[in-house]
Motif scaffolding. Structure first.
Motif, PDB file in Angstrom:
ATOM      1  N   GLU A 298       0.818  -1.227   0.000  1.00 14.78           N
ATOM      2  CA  GLU A 298       0.000   0.000   0.000  1.00 14.78           C
ATOM      3  C   GLU A 298       0.850   1.274   0.000  1.00 14.78           C
ATOM      4  OE1 GLU A 298      -1.906  -2.745   3.148  1.00 14.78           O
ATOM      5  OE2 GLU A 298       0.001  -2.566   2.040  1.00 14.78           O
ATOM      6  N   ILE A 299       2.130   1.171   0.423  1.00 10.72           N
ATOM      7  CA  ILE A 299       2.950   2.373   0.549  1.00 10.72           C
ATOM      8  C   ILE A 299       3.640   2.715  -0.770  1.00 10.72           C
ATOM      9  CG2 ILE A 299       5.279   1.554   1.165  1.00 10.72           C
ATOM     10  CD1 ILE A 299       3.224   4.146   3.126  1.00 10.72           C
ATOM     11  N   ALA A 300       3.597   1.793  -1.767  1.00  5.78           N
ATOM     12  CA  ALA A 300       4.316   2.001  -3.021  1.00  5.78           C
ATOM     13  C   ALA A 300       3.894   3.278  -3.747  1.00  5.78           C
ATOM     14  CB  ALA A 300       4.168   0.777  -3.922  1.00  5.78           C
ATOM     15  N   PRO A 301       2.558   3.571  -3.895  1.00  5.10           N
ATOM     16  CA  PRO A 301       2.172   4.809  -4.587  1.00  5.10           C
ATOM     17  C   PRO A 301       2.676   6.061  -3.861  1.00  5.10           C
ATOM     18  CG  PRO A 301       0.317   3.291  -4.423  1.00  5.10           C
ATOM     19  CD  PRO A 301       1.377   2.759  -3.526  1.00  5.10           C
ATOM     20  N   VAL A 302       2.671   6.011  -2.532  1.00  6.81           N
ATOM     21  CA  VAL A 302       3.156   7.159  -1.755  1.00  6.81           C
ATOM     22  C   VAL A 302       4.629   7.381  -2.031  1.00  6.81           C
ATOM     23  CG1 VAL A 302       3.411   8.111   0.556  1.00  6.81           C
ATOM     24  CG2 VAL A 302       1.425   6.689   0.008  1.00  6.81           C
TER      25      VAL A 302
ATOM     26  N   GLU B  47      -4.909   7.066   0.177  1.00  6.63           N
ATOM     27  CA  GLU B  47      -5.960   6.063   0.275  1.00  6.63           C
ATOM     28  C   GLU B  47      -5.343   4.676   0.488  1.00  6.63           C
ATOM     29  OE1 GLU B  47      -8.513   6.100  -3.073  1.00  6.63           O
ATOM     30  OE2 GLU B  47      -9.126   8.200  -2.841  1.00  6.63           O
ATOM     31  N   GLY B  48      -6.008   3.873   1.293  1.00  6.31           N
ATOM     32  CA  GLY B  48      -5.600   2.488   1.507  1.00  6.31           C
ATOM     33  C   GLY B  48      -4.478   2.299   2.494  1.00  6.31           C
ATOM     34  N   VAL B  49      -3.985   3.402   3.076  1.00 10.85           N
ATOM     35  CA  VAL B  49      -2.889   3.294   4.052  1.00 10.85           C
ATOM     36  C   VAL B  49      -3.498   3.340   5.447  1.00 10.85           C
ATOM     37  CG1 VAL B  49      -0.782   4.323   4.954  1.00 10.85           C
ATOM     38  CG2 VAL B  49      -1.239   4.328   2.486  1.00 10.85           C
ATOM     39  N   THR B  50      -3.344   2.256   6.193  1.00 15.28           N
ATOM     40  CA  THR B  50      -3.899   2.164   7.536  1.00 15.28           C
ATOM     41  C   THR B  50      -2.787   2.209   8.567  1.00 15.28           C
ATOM     42  OG1 THR B  50      -3.739  -0.245   7.579  1.00 15.28           O
ATOM     43  CG2 THR B  50      -5.745   0.709   6.620  1.00 15.28           C
ATOM     44  N   ALA B  51      -3.200   2.179   9.834  1.00 16.37           N
ATOM     45  CA  ALA B  51      -2.209   2.130  10.910  1.00 16.37           C
ATOM     46  C   ALA B  51      -1.343   0.885  10.801  1.00 16.37           C
ATOM     47  CB  ALA B  51      -2.910   2.180  12.266  1.00 16.37           C
ATOM     48  N   ASP B  52      -1.999  -0.239  10.388  1.00 19.71           N
ATOM     49  CA  ASP B  52      -1.228  -1.471  10.217  1.00 19.71           C
ATOM     50  C   ASP B  52      -0.166  -1.315   9.128  1.00 19.71           C
ATOM     51  OD1 ASP B  52      -2.678  -2.653  12.170  1.00 19.71           O
ATOM     52  OD2 ASP B  52      -3.960  -3.846  10.828  1.00 19.71           O
ATOM     53  N   THR B  53      -0.484  -0.543   8.091  1.00 19.92           N
ATOM     54  CA  THR B  53       0.495  -0.299   7.026  1.00 19.92           C
ATOM     55  C   THR B  53       1.718   0.426   7.577  1.00 19.92           C
ATOM     56  OG1 THR B  53      -1.254  -0.168   5.377  1.00 19.92           O
ATOM     57  CG2 THR B  53       0.881   0.768   4.790  1.00 19.92           C
ATOM     58  N   ILE B  54       1.454   1.459   8.408  1.00 16.30           N
ATOM     59  CA  ILE B  54       2.554   2.234   8.990  1.00 16.30           C
ATOM     60  C   ILE B  54       3.402   1.344   9.888  1.00 16.30           C
ATOM     61  CG2 ILE B  54       3.142   4.196  10.431  1.00 16.30           C
ATOM     62  CD1 ILE B  54       2.034   4.961   7.724  1.00 16.30           C
TER      63      ILE B  54
ATOM     64  N   TRP C 189      11.547   9.848   7.116  1.00 22.57           N
ATOM     65  CA  TRP C 189      10.406   9.164   7.740  1.00 22.57           C
ATOM     66  C   TRP C 189       9.245  10.130   7.958  1.00 22.57           C
ATOM     67  CZ3 TRP C 189       8.570   4.468   8.879  1.00 22.57           C
ATOM     68  CH2 TRP C 189       7.505   4.384   9.797  1.00 22.57           C
ATOM     69  N   SER C 190       9.539  11.326   8.427  1.00 22.62           N
ATOM     70  CA  SER C 190       8.460  12.298   8.681  1.00 22.62           C
ATOM     71  C   SER C 190       7.767  12.689   7.385  1.00 22.62           C
ATOM     72  CB  SER C 190       9.016  13.546   9.384  1.00 22.62           C
ATOM     73  OG  SER C 190       9.924  14.233   8.542  1.00 22.62           O
ATOM     74  N   GLU C 191       8.517  12.844   6.299  1.00 23.82           N
ATOM     75  CA  GLU C 191       7.914  13.171   5.002  1.00 23.82           C
ATOM     76  C   GLU C 191       7.042  12.013   4.518  1.00 23.82           C
ATOM     77  OE1 GLU C 191       8.113  15.969   3.078  1.00 23.82           O
ATOM     78  OE2 GLU C 191       9.108  16.951   4.775  1.00 23.82           O
ATOM     79  N   LEU C 192       7.532  10.799   4.666  1.00 27.15           N
ATOM     80  CA  LEU C 192       6.792   9.627   4.206  1.00 27.15           C
ATOM     81  C   LEU C 192       5.535   9.409   5.040  1.00 27.15           C
ATOM     82  CD1 LEU C 192       6.934   7.321   2.133  1.00 27.15           C
ATOM     83  CD2 LEU C 192       8.179   5.984   3.832  1.00 27.15           C
ATOM     84  N   ALA C 193       5.688   9.545   6.359  1.00 28.37           N
ATOM     85  CA  ALA C 193       4.535   9.344   7.241  1.00 28.37           C
ATOM     86  C   ALA C 193       3.462  10.392   6.980  1.00 28.37           C
ATOM     87  CB  ALA C 193       4.998   9.383   8.699  1.00 28.37           C
ATOM     88  N   ALA C 194       3.876  11.648   6.772  1.00 29.88           N
ATOM     89  CA  ALA C 194       2.901  12.716   6.500  1.00 29.88           C
ATOM     90  C   ALA C 194       2.150  12.448   5.202  1.00 29.88           C
ATOM     91  CB  ALA C 194       3.621  14.065   6.433  1.00 29.88           C
ATOM     92  N   ALA C 195       2.878  11.997   4.170  1.00 32.78           N
ATOM     93  CA  ALA C 195       2.217  11.703   2.893  1.00 32.78           C
ATOM     94  C   ALA C 195       1.321  10.478   3.012  1.00 32.78           C
ATOM     95  CB  ALA C 195       3.270  11.484   1.802  1.00 32.78           C
ATOM     96  N   ALA C 196       1.724   9.497   3.815  1.00 31.56           N
ATOM     97  CA  ALA C 196       0.951   8.259   3.944  1.00 31.56           C
ATOM     98  C   ALA C 196      -0.369   8.492   4.664  1.00 31.56           C
ATOM     99  CB  ALA C 196       1.782   7.211   4.684  1.00 31.56           C
ATOM    100  N   ARG C 197      -0.360   9.444   5.609  1.00 35.83           N
ATOM    101  CA  ARG C 197      -1.585   9.674   6.398  1.00 35.83           C
ATOM    102  C   ARG C 197      -2.748  10.154   5.534  1.00 35.83           C
ATOM    103  NH1 ARG C 197       2.010  11.336  10.640  1.00 35.83           N
ATOM    104  NH2 ARG C 197       2.020  13.471   9.826  1.00 35.83           N
ATOM    105  N   THR C 198      -2.462  10.816   4.415  1.00 35.24           N
ATOM    106  CA  THR C 198      -3.541  11.346   3.558  1.00 35.24           C
ATOM    107  C   THR C 198      -3.780  10.479   2.326  1.00 35.24           C
ATOM    108  OG1 THR C 198      -1.948  12.736   2.375  1.00 35.24           O
ATOM    109  CG2 THR C 198      -3.035  13.711   4.299  1.00 35.24           C
TER     110      THR C 198
END
Length: 422
Positions: A31-35, A139-146, A128-137
Motif C-alpha cells: 500500500e505504501i508504493a504509490p506514496v 488512500e488504503g494506508v492504515t495504521a497497520d500499514t505504517i 520518515w516524517s515526510e513519508l509518514a505525513a504523505a501516507a496519512r492522507t
C-alpha cells in the motif's frame, strides 16, 4: 541499542523497531508504493532539504571546507532515491554501495564517526516524517500499514553500512599512516633525509617541530617484534611531549621533541614509568639531521647500563671523554684492550668486582668514602680493590694522566662489542 524484531504469530504483523541486519528486512507493505513513488518524483527537493537539515544540526557538515554543500546534497538525493525506490518497487533493502562509499569517503576526510552516524539519523528522521505525513492522507494506508513500514524501514541499515565501511577505511588509513610514519622515522635514523624542505615536511607528518631540541630514546626490546615501551607516544603526549617511534631489530627507538632546552628530565621521568624496560637517552640536539648520531649515542647509553641486564634508564654523559669514545669507537676499544688487558683476563667475578669499584670511584669524583657508601662496603675494602687495577695496569690513580687513560678504557668497555665475555 537495537531491537530485534520478533514475528507476532497471533496477528501476523511485525512490531516497529530497528533491524540488526537490514539486508534481511521483509518486503515493504504494497500500500505504501504509490506514496513512495510520488515522493520519488521530488527526490531532488527532498535531498536538498535533508542536506540543509544536516548542515544545520551536525557540526562537521557546517561550512564548505570539510564537505561542500553540493557533495552533501548529491549524497542525500542518492540515499533518498534508494530508499523511496525500494519502497516504490516493493523490494527489500539492496544497493548499500552508496552508503558504504559515503562511509569510506568520510573516513578519508577525517570526519568523526559519531558525526557521520548523527547525519544518517537526521536524514532518516527527515525522510520518515515526510513519508509518514504523505501516507496519512493517502488512500488504503492504515495504521497497520505504517506499523509494517516501520518494520521495513531501512535507514538504520544504511547507517550501519556506512559505519562499517567507515571503520574499515579508518583502520586502513591508520595502518597507512603508521607505515608512513615508521618509514619516515627510519629515514631520520639512517640519515637519508638531508634537504631542509624535506626535513620540514617530514617533521610535519610526524607531528614534530621543525627544530629542536630533540633527544633520541633507544630501548631494548623484550623479544623480536615486541615494543619495549608500549604506549610510550601517548604517555609522552600526556606530558606535553611530541614524539615519533620505530621498532628496529633489537630496539624500540624514538625521536622526542623537548618542551625546553633542559627538558630531558621530563623524558627520563616518563621512561621511569616503564619499570621493566632498559632505555638509553641521547644528549639534546637541535636539527633533525643529527638524529643518526643521537641514535648512536642513545645506543651507547643503553649499552652502559649495568651488565646484569637490570631495568633502568641511562642518559648519555655528554662529557669530552664520552664524546671521544663515541666518535672513535675502534680506537677506544684498542685503548681498552691495552690499558685493561690484565684486568679483563681475571676470573669473571673478580674482574666485575674491580671494574664496578672503579666505576663507582669515578662516579664519586674520586671519593673513597662516597664510593664505599654507594657500594655498601667499608672504605678499606674500596681502597684494597682500587690498588688491584693499579698493580695490574701499572697506572696510579694519583696520576691525572693515568686517571684519564682509565676513564677512556672504562667508557670503551661499555661499547657492546668491547664487553668482556661472560
Amino acid at each position: 541499542m537495537r531491537v530485534v524484531l520478533r514475528h507476532n504469530t497471533a496477528t501476523g504483523r511485525q512490531p516497529v523497531g530497528n533491524l540488526p541486519d537490514m539486508t534481511r528486512a521483509p518486503a515493504p507493505p504494497a500500500e505504501i508504493a504509490p506514496v513512495a513513488a510520488a515522493l520519488l518524483d521530488r527526490a531532488a527537493e527532498l535531498g536538498c532539504r535533508m542536506a540543509r537539515r544536516i548542515r544545520a544540526e551536525v557540526a562537521h557538515y557546517r561550512g564548505e571546507e570539510r564537505v561542500p554543500f553540493g557533495e552533501l546534497t548529491a549524497s542525500c538525493r542518492r540515499n533518498t532515491e534508494l530508499v523511496l525506490g525500494r519502497l516504490a518497487d516493493g523490494d527489500a533493502l539492496g544497493g548499500l554501495g552508496q552508503a558504504e562509499e559515503t562511509g569510506r569517503r568520510r573516513a578519508r576526510q577525517g570526519a568523526p564517526l559519531a558525526e557521520l552516524l548523527h547525519a544518517y539519523r537526521i536524514g532518516s528522521e527527515f525522510l520518515w516524517s515526510e513519508l509518514a505525513a504523505a501516507a496519512r492522507t493517502a488512500e488504503g494506508v492504515t495504521a497497520d500499514t505504517i506499523v509494517a513500514l516501520g518494520a521495513w524501514w531501512v535507514n538504520e541499515g544504511l547507517a550501519a553500512a556506512a559505519g562499517d565501511a567507515y571503520r574499515q577505511a579508518a583502520v586502513e588509513r591508520l595502518l597507512r599512516r603508521e607505515t608512513e610514519r615508521s618509514v619516515l622515522v627510519e629515514a631520520l635514523f639512517t640519515g637519508m633525509l638531508t634537504d631542509p624542505t624535506t626535513l620540514w615536511e617530514t617533521a610535519g607528518v610526524l607531528g614534530l617541530p621543525a627544530t629542536g631540541p630533540f633527544v633520541v630514546v633507544a630501548a631494548e626490546v623484550p623479544a623480536p617484534g615486541r615494543e619495549a615501551l608500549p604506549g610510550v607516544e601517548s604517555r609522552l603526549r600526556a606530558e606535553g611531549l611530541r614524539s615519533a617511534w620505530r621498532l628496529l631489530p633489537g630496539l624500540h627507538a624514538g625521536v622526542v621533541a623537548l618542551a625546553e632546552p633542559d627538558g630531558d628530565q621530563a623524558v627520563l621521568a616518563a621512561l621511569g614509568r616503564f619499570p621493566q624496560a632498559r632505555s638509553g637517552v641521547s644528549p639534546a640536539y637541535r636539527s633533525l639531521t643529527g638524529t643518526p648520531r643521537a641514535l648512536r649515542l642513545a645506543r651507547l647509553a643503553l649499552a652502559g647500563l649495568t651488565p646484569d641486564r637490570a631495568p633502568g634508564v641511562a642518559r648519555f654523559d655528554d662529557s669530552p671523554v664520552a664524546l671521544l669514545v663515541a666518535a672513535a669507537p675502534d680506537e677506544a676499544r684498542r685503548i681498552a684492550r691495552t690499558v685493561l688487558e690484565r684486568v679483563t683476563r681475571l676470573p669473571a667475578a673478580e674482574r666485575d668486582r674491580l671494574l664496578e669499584t672503579l666505576e663507582h670511584w669515578y662516579a664519586a669524583a674520586g671519593s673513597v668514602a662516597e664510593a664505599a657508601r654507594s657500594l655498601y662496603c667499608h672504605r678499606n675494602t674500596v681502597r684494597y680493590r682500587l690498588r688491584r687495577p693499579e698493580e695490574l695496569t701499572g697506572r696510579s690513580l694519583r696520576d691525572p694522566r693515568a686517571v684519564a687513560d682509565l676513564a677512556v678504557a672504562l667508557r670503551a668497555l661499555r661499547l657492546p662489542s668491547a664487553a668482556p665475555d661472560r
